[in-house]
Design an enzyme around this catalytic site. Sequence first.
Site, short mmCIF file in Angstrom:
data_model
loop_
_atom_site.label_atom_id
_atom_site.label_comp_id
_atom_site.label_asym_id
_atom_site.label_seq_id
_atom_site.Cartn_x
_atom_site.Cartn_y
_atom_site.Cartn_z
N LEU A 89 0.85 -1.20 0.00
CA LEU A 89 0.00 0.00 0.00
C LEU A 89 0.88 1.24 0.00
O LEU A 89 1.96 1.24 0.58
CB LEU A 89 -0.86 0.04 1.27
N LYS A 121 -5.61 -0.47 10.11
CA LYS A 121 -4.47 -1.15 9.50
C LYS A 121 -3.81 -1.98 10.60
O LYS A 121 -3.27 -1.44 11.56
CB LYS A 121 -3.48 -0.15 8.93
S1 IVH Z 1 -5.24 -3.81 1.94
C1 IVH Z 1 -5.01 -3.87 -2.12
N1 IVH Z 1 -6.14 -3.52 4.38
O1 IVH Z 1 -0.59 -3.60 5.30
C2 IVH Z 1 -4.45 -3.51 -0.85
N2 IVH Z 1 -3.87 -4.11 4.07
O2 IVH Z 1 1.49 -1.89 4.29
C3 IVH Z 1 -3.80 -4.59 -0.13
N3 IVH Z 1 -2.64 -4.44 6.15
O3 IVH Z 1 0.55 -5.91 2.94
C4 IVH Z 1 -3.73 -4.40 1.30
N4 IVH Z 1 -4.30 -4.03 7.51
O4 IVH Z 1 -0.62 -6.87 5.01
C5 IVH Z 1 -5.08 -3.80 3.61
N5 IVH Z 1 -7.07 -3.27 6.48
C6 IVH Z 1 -6.02 -3.56 5.71
C7 IVH Z 1 -4.77 -3.89 6.26
C8 IVH Z 1 -3.71 -4.15 5.39
C9 IVH Z 1 -3.05 -4.37 7.43
C10 IVH Z 1 -1.26 -4.76 5.71
C11 IVH Z 1 -1.22 -5.70 4.54
C12 IVH Z 1 -0.35 -5.04 3.52
C13 IVH Z 1 0.36 -4.00 4.35
C14 IVH Z 1 0.80 -2.82 3.51
#
Ligand code: IVH
Length: 706
Positions: A89, A121
Amino acid sequence: MSAGSSVPAEARKRAAELARIVEQHGRLYHVLDAPQISDAEYDALFRELQLLEEAYPALRGPDSPTLRVGGAVLDSLGARAHSRRMYSLDNAFSLEEWRDFVQRLGRLAPDAAPDFWAEPKMDGLAMELIYERGVLAAALTRGDGDKGEVVTENMRTVRNVPLRLAPRLGGPPDLLEVRGEVVITRADFAALNSRRLAAGEKPFANPRNASAGSVRQLDSRVAASRPLRFLAYGVGRVEGAAPWATQGETMLGVRDLGLQIAPGACLLPTADDVEAWFQELAARREDYDFELDGGVVKVNSLALQERLGHTARAPRFALALKFEALRARTRLLDITVQVGRTGALTPVALLEPVNVGGVTVSRATLHNEDEIRARDIRLGDTVFVRRAGDVIPEVLGPVEEARTGEEREFRFPEVCPECGEPVSRREGEAVRRCLNRLCPAVRRESVRHFVSKAGLDIQGLGSKWIEQLVNRGLVASPADLFRLTGEDLAGLDRIGDKLAANFLQAIAGAGRSATLPRLLRALGIRHVGAQTAAALARAFGSLDALAAAPAEALLRLPDVGPEVAGSVADFFAGEGNRTLLRDLRALGIWPVEKTALTPPGPETRRGKQLGLDMAAPAAAGPLAGLTILFSGSLSGLTRSGAERLAEEAGARLASGVSRRLDILVAGDSPGSKLDKARALGTRILSGEEFLELLGRNGFREEKEEG
Ligand code: IVH
């Protein structure tokens, strides 16, 4: 379930039935937090299934709940390609950057008026679960995004991961890839680390490391022994069924199939709503069971997501809004050892000053000598420091790669750094204590606690003044405060007549208005906080009665266990404390609870105390018999001032929101307590309404105490 033909039909039927029942009750327990059978009943069903599968191994399908205990041991973790890339992200570190993102959306899709799906997150390990025809077939870590490690056996042990999707009309999707984060709650993390410490193992630096370390194991029994959870935040490839049109629908659909989704996920109609949501999330991050490092916002429409597409690294339709980091790296310059009011020696790290989430940190706790050893923290190390809410900053552990070889081991002192007397460490305790009751540090800290907010809350008399008073021999115990004269104070550095007069007035005022629960707290008896002090005061009515109370009488109180009873007894047995109490009585600082349940006085008959109904109302007053809790900041009133008013009005202070709470007084930013109280239908008052109830409209603390 693919059972071999040699398996009797009866056994096959029973195994299928058991698998279904065990999974159902596992889900009730781990996902819905609403168990319907006892642990013993569950264990018996589980055992029966295990025995059947041992007799007929063909019965053990990929969705058998017995897989949850682990067992498979691999030589190495295999790798497998993701059918769709798992992107990272882009981050925003301020709302400015969020607004930039919204502008960019406007440029890329000028005709759209997007709404957003928002989630916390979670700080754990990214994971993809692959369900084929409804059965969990594989689990992959994110790896480099294109290819991940295969950790199927380990993820099958995660209790809130369904091994088979919930049956839904039309059958399961042919293929469903669910993506989410593997996390460990703070409470589970703390318990896991204390188990590791007790077993002489190195504790994990943070829940994220603990999650990653537990999932990337070759022996699935290790993963099974770790309190892991999976929280879904998205999907990869989906085939057959599932006509989801938005991110929100997708997540609710995934939840409907039996997976747990990020708590607090919600739909936000506009970009402005996102800002308000994020500020609220930041204010409440500590209320979440697990660690968050920000929020994630996604364009809700899947069609628009598709149109916006991805950069090489991240989707253009999603953004991580990060909190200010509460963790930082710095150097451990030295370790000093502080002596507390109970004589406990605490190692404190002296750090090269570092900014942690907007606050400069130069000191942090190292807890105790065992923690230093277990985490292998050495003088001169580069270390990680964490600050969480109002909690004292702590050193998490060293950055081993940053070592130069110059680092030195820390030797814990054998004598008290303040008085030079030998220190001792009791069997089963992690702390060393100075047992010298004349130790200047113990005296200073007892006085400091006595005047602090948690004690009599004597305004203005801060640590610097206490230090001077104790160092100059003017004050050796809390009682001495009440004997101070203007002449005594005149000798202090940087004090004028006015300030000296204010101090004397504040001390005398606090002494006059001290209630028994407050005085009890101020005495600093180990394990006696606000709630216990209130319960003791209500039950015994005076310090005499409490001092004379046998252990059984104490143990009958709902708030009192053997530890508290023991420390109350120790306190009253201590010679120094008895002198203190004699002095306080002679000075007239001897509050009694007039409407206490027992008549106060040394002549109190013990047998009578034992027969008490401890739940009877406390005092007469507008709040008599009611339980009250304060949350958020109240204008014109400090928390301790408000609590004092409530206690004087007969209320009992609660420690949290529960069904037994009668009133929640909610000030500004009251946090999750307010939501909980609303959900329970608890009476909620504003600060003004609270004062009105006490007939003290327009009350301002400064005026009262001036
Ligand atoms: S969405 C298409 N939602 O953060 C987007 N990621 O820094 C894909 N993560 O690799 C990720 N909480 O492991 C998404 N509510 C959330 C999240 C989340 C934690 C992690 C995820 C990603 C990382 C990126």
